[in-house]
Design a protein around this motif. Structure first.
Motif, PDB file in Angstrom:
ATOM      1  N   ASN A 297      29.027  41.917  33.287  1.00 34.70           N
ATOM      2  CA  ASN A 297      28.537  42.847  32.263  1.00 34.70           C
ATOM      3  C   ASN A 297      29.634  43.786  31.771  1.00 34.70           C
ATOM      4  O   ASN A 297      29.781  43.994  30.564  1.00 34.70           O
ATOM      5  N   ILE A 298      30.396  44.359  32.673  1.00 35.89           N
ATOM      6  CA  ILE A 298      31.443  45.302  32.245  1.00 35.89           C
ATOM      7  C   ILE A 298      32.536  44.572  31.462  1.00 35.89           C
ATOM      8  O   ILE A 298      33.054  45.091  30.472  1.00 35.89           O
ATOM      9  N   LEU A 299      32.870  43.346  31.866  1.00 30.43           N
ATOM     10  CA  LEU A 299      33.892  42.592  31.137  1.00 30.43           C
ATOM     11  C   LEU A 299      33.406  42.210  29.746  1.00 30.43           C
ATOM     12  O   LEU A 299      34.163  42.299  28.768  1.00 30.43           O
ATOM     13  N   ARG A 300      32.151  41.815  29.621  1.00 30.24           N
ATOM     14  CA  ARG A 300      31.601  41.482  28.295  1.00 30.24           C
ATOM     15  C   ARG A 300      31.586  42.704  27.383  1.00 30.24           C
ATOM     16  O   ARG A 300      31.955  42.622  26.207  1.00 30.24           O
ATOM     17  N   ARG A 301      31.152  43.841  27.919  1.00 26.83           N
ATOM     18  CA  ARG A 301      31.088  45.062  27.103  1.00 26.83           C
ATOM     19  C   ARG A 301      32.482  45.524  26.697  1.00 26.83           C
ATOM     20  O   ARG A 301      32.692  45.962  25.563  1.00 26.83           O
ATOM     21  N   ALA A 302      33.426  45.429  27.618  1.00 22.81           N
ATOM     22  CA  ALA A 302      34.802  45.825  27.305  1.00 22.81           C
ATOM     23  C   ALA A 302      35.374  44.933  26.208  1.00 22.81           C
ATOM     24  O   ALA A 302      36.027  45.406  25.282  1.00 22.81           O
ATOM     25  N   ARG A 303      35.123  43.645  26.304  1.00 21.21           N
ATOM     26  CA  ARG A 303      35.626  42.685  25.309  1.00 21.21           C
ATOM     27  C   ARG A 303      35.158  43.054  23.908  1.00 21.21           C
ATOM     28  O   ARG A 303      35.892  42.894  22.930  1.00 21.21           O
ATOM     29  N   GLU A 304      33.936  43.562  23.797  1.00 19.22           N
ATOM     30  CA  GLU A 304      33.380  43.937  22.493  1.00 19.22           C
ATOM     31  C   GLU A 304      34.089  45.144  21.885  1.00 19.22           C
ATOM     32  O   GLU A 304      33.993  45.367  20.683  1.00 19.22           O
ATOM     33  N   GLN A 305      34.804  45.926  22.690  1.00 16.48           N
ATOM     34  CA  GLN A 305      35.388  47.170  22.211  1.00 16.48           C
ATOM     35  C   GLN A 305      36.914  47.170  22.146  1.00 16.48           C
ATOM     36  O   GLN A 305      37.524  48.225  21.992  1.00 16.48           O
ATOM     37  N   CYS A 306      37.516  45.987  22.294  1.00 19.81           N
ATOM     38  CA  CYS A 306      38.970  45.935  22.176  1.00 19.81           C
ATOM     39  C   CYS A 306      39.388  44.595  21.587  1.00 19.81           C
ATOM     40  O   CYS A 306      38.598  43.652  21.533  1.00 19.81           O
ATOM     41  N   ASP A 307      40.630  44.554  21.148  1.00 15.60           N
ATOM     42  CA  ASP A 307      41.178  43.333  20.560  1.00 15.60           C
ATOM     43  C   ASP A 307      41.843  42.446  21.602  1.00 15.60           C
ATOM     44  O   ASP A 307      41.976  41.243  21.407  1.00 15.60           O
ATOM     45  N   TYR A 308      42.286  43.052  22.688  1.00 14.84           N
ATOM     46  CA  TYR A 308      42.972  42.322  23.744  1.00 14.84           C
ATOM     47  C   TYR A 308      42.539  42.937  25.062  1.00 14.84           C
ATOM     48  O   TYR A 308      42.646  44.149  25.259  1.00 14.84           O
ATOM     49  N   LEU A 309      42.011  42.109  25.963  1.00 15.13           N
ATOM     50  CA  LEU A 309      41.449  42.616  27.216  1.00 15.13           C
ATOM     51  C   LEU A 309      42.289  42.190  28.411  1.00 15.13           C
ATOM     52  O   LEU A 309      42.462  40.999  28.678  1.00 15.13           O
ATOM     53  N   ILE A 310      42.788  43.197  29.126  1.00 13.13           N
ATOM     54  CA  ILE A 310      43.526  42.986  30.364  1.00 13.13           C
ATOM     55  C   ILE A 310      42.619  43.405  31.514  1.00 13.13           C
ATOM     56  O   ILE A 310      42.014  44.482  31.478  1.00 13.13           O
ATOM     57  N   VAL A 311      42.537  42.566  32.520  1.00 15.30           N
ATOM     58  CA  VAL A 311      41.751  42.887  33.710  1.00 15.30           C
ATOM     59  C   VAL A 311      42.709  43.021  34.885  1.00 15.30           C
ATOM     60  O   VAL A 311      43.516  42.121  35.141  1.00 15.30           O
ATOM     61  N   GLY A 312      42.616  44.146  35.571  1.00 15.11           N
ATOM     62  CA  GLY A 312      43.437  44.384  36.746  1.00 15.11           C
ATOM     63  C   GLY A 312      42.633  44.161  38.009  1.00 15.11           C
ATOM     64  O   GLY A 312      41.600  44.792  38.205  1.00 15.11           O
ATOM     65  N   VAL A 313      43.097  43.254  38.847  1.00 16.98           N
ATOM     66  CA  VAL A 313      42.448  42.976  40.128  1.00 16.98           C
ATOM     67  C   VAL A 313      43.257  43.679  41.207  1.00 16.98           C
ATOM     68  O   VAL A 313      44.429  43.351  41.422  1.00 16.98           O
ATOM     69  N   VAL A 314      42.641  44.657  41.864  1.00 19.36           N
ATOM     70  CA  VAL A 314      43.373  45.450  42.847  1.00 19.36           C
ATOM     71  C   VAL A 314      43.736  44.602  44.055  1.00 19.36           C
ATOM     72  O   VAL A 314      43.019  43.676  44.435  1.00 19.36           O
ATOM     73  N   THR A 315      44.867  44.939  44.642  1.00 16.47           N
ATOM     74  CA  THR A 315      45.316  44.235  45.843  1.00 16.47           C
ATOM     75  C   THR A 315      44.386  44.551  47.007  1.00 16.47           C
ATOM     76  O   THR A 315      43.647  45.538  46.987  1.00 16.47           O
ATOM     77  N   ASP A 316      44.454  43.718  48.024  1.00 17.17           N
ATOM     78  CA  ASP A 316      43.656  43.957  49.234  1.00 17.17           C
ATOM     79  C   ASP A 316      44.002  45.322  49.829  1.00 17.17           C
ATOM     80  O   ASP A 316      43.123  46.051  50.286  1.00 17.17           O
ATOM     81  N   GLU A 317      45.283  45.684  49.793  1.00 18.30           N
ATOM     82  CA  GLU A 317      45.735  46.955  50.369  1.00 18.30           C
ATOM     83  C   GLU A 317      45.197  48.147  49.582  1.00 18.30           C
ATOM     84  O   GLU A 317      44.729  49.129  50.173  1.00 18.30           O
ATOM     85  N   VAL A 318      45.256  48.090  48.264  1.00 18.26           N
ATOM     86  CA  VAL A 318      44.732  49.184  47.436  1.00 18.26           C
ATOM     87  C   VAL A 318      43.227  49.310  47.639  1.00 18.26           C
ATOM     88  O   VAL A 318      42.690  50.418  47.743  1.00 18.26           O
ATOM     89  N   LEU A 319      42.541  48.185  47.723  1.00 21.24           N
ATOM     90  CA  LEU A 319      41.095  48.210  47.958  1.00 21.24           C
ATOM     91  C   LEU A 319      40.780  48.864  49.302  1.00 21.24           C
ATOM     92  O   LEU A 319      39.892  49.716  49.398  1.00 21.24           O
ATOM     93  N   PHE A 320      41.518  48.519  50.337  1.00 17.22           N
ATOM     94  CA  PHE A 320      41.285  49.107  51.653  1.00 17.22           C
ATOM     95  C   PHE A 320      41.552  50.614  51.628  1.00 17.22           C
ATOM     96  O   PHE A 320      40.773  51.395  52.183  1.00 17.22           O
ATOM     97  N   GLU A 321      42.638  51.021  50.958  1.00 10.99           N
ATOM     98  CA  GLU A 321      42.954  52.450  50.862  1.00 10.99           C
ATOM     99  C   GLU A 321      41.845  53.216  50.135  1.00 10.99           C
ATOM    100  O   GLU A 321      41.497  54.325  50.515  1.00 10.99           O
ATOM    101  N   ALA A 322      41.291  52.616  49.084  1.00 11.39           N
ATOM    102  CA  ALA A 322      40.285  53.303  48.269  1.00 11.39           C
ATOM    103  C   ALA A 322      38.896  53.309  48.915  1.00 11.39           C
ATOM    104  O   ALA A 322      38.180  54.300  48.827  1.00 11.39           O
ATOM    105  N   LYS A 323      38.524  52.209  49.566  1.00 12.44           N
ATOM    106  CA  LYS A 323      37.146  52.075  50.049  1.00 12.44           C
ATOM    107  C   LYS A 323      37.023  51.983  51.567  1.00 12.44           C
ATOM    108  O   LYS A 323      35.918  51.977  52.100  1.00 12.44           O
ATOM    109  N   GLY A 324      38.166  51.863  52.251  1.00 14.09           N
ATOM    110  CA  GLY A 324      38.122  51.799  53.701  1.00 14.09           C
ATOM    111  C   GLY A 324      37.585  50.490  54.254  1.00 14.09           C
ATOM    112  O   GLY A 324      37.158  50.425  55.404  1.00 14.09           O
ATOM    113  N   LYS A 325      37.591  49.452  53.427  1.00 15.17           N
ATOM    114  CA  LYS A 325      37.146  48.138  53.903  1.00 15.17           C
ATOM    115  C   LYS A 325      37.960  47.055  53.218  1.00 15.17           C
ATOM    116  O   LYS A 325      38.434  47.215  52.105  1.00 15.17           O
ATOM    117  N   HIS A 326      38.095  45.963  53.932  1.00 10.08           N
ATOM    118  CA  HIS A 326      38.829  44.818  53.400  1.00 10.08           C
ATOM    119  C   HIS A 326      37.900  43.994  52.515  1.00 10.08           C
ATOM    120  O   HIS A 326      36.692  43.939  52.746  1.00 10.08           O
TER     121      HIS A 326
END
Length: 171
Positions: free
Chosen positions: A53-82
């Protein structure tokens, strides 16, 4: 499709995956002022309808869509889980979503760092961030460099956290 202002050598365009390397200068000068580059960072762990849903909505509001997939390490730092799904697999899943022009490895929870690499115009997030301290920091940091933050409705009935809980309870 290559990114507006992208380079002919391919360093800044396409759907080829992990492209979080040096891009700090690749959109200057030849970027068309009317092209809007959007960025949607996320974990994309256990990909579900809320992610779509968020990717579809974002696509509607821009001409070029970049999606960033966070690394396992960044995810663990942010949420405390792997993550359940490893980073490389999450990249591959997102790379094949219709409407996504480019997929990159997101290397920092500070989105100004990613802006410095990608030079996007607008960042899209779920509205569960809106009005929170982390959302306020996001808006202030990106606002300082001229990036707009757009919030979309959070898909309440489905989330990776809820899916984790269901899997854990079933086990």
């Amino acid at each position: 499709m290559t990114r507006p202002g992208g380079r002919a050598d391919g360093r800044a365009g396409g759907r080829s995956g992990d492209r979080s390397g040096d891009r700090s200068g690749d959109r200057s000068g030849d970027r068309s002022g009317d092209k809007v580059v959007g960025y949607v960072p996320g974990a994309y762990d256990m990909f579900h309808i809320g992610h779509l849903n968020i990717l579809r909505r974002a696509r509607e509001q821009c001409d070029y869509l970049i999606v960033g997939v966070v690394t396992d390490e960044v995810l663990f730092e942010a949420k405390g889980k792997h993550p359940v799904v490893p980073h490389e697999e999450r990249l591959e899943i997102v790379r094949h979503i219709q409407g996504v022009d480019e997929v990159v490895t997101d290397i920092s929870s500070d989105k100004v760092v990613m802006w410095e690499l990608l030079r996007f115009d607008v960042l899209f997030k779920g509205d569960d961030w809106k009005g929170t301290p982390k959302g306020d920091r996001l808006e202030a940091g990106l606002g300082a460099v001229g990036v707009k933050v757009v919030y979309f409705p959070y898909t309440v009935h489905t989330s990776s956290t809820m899916l984790r809980r269901l899997i854990s309870d079933a086990g």
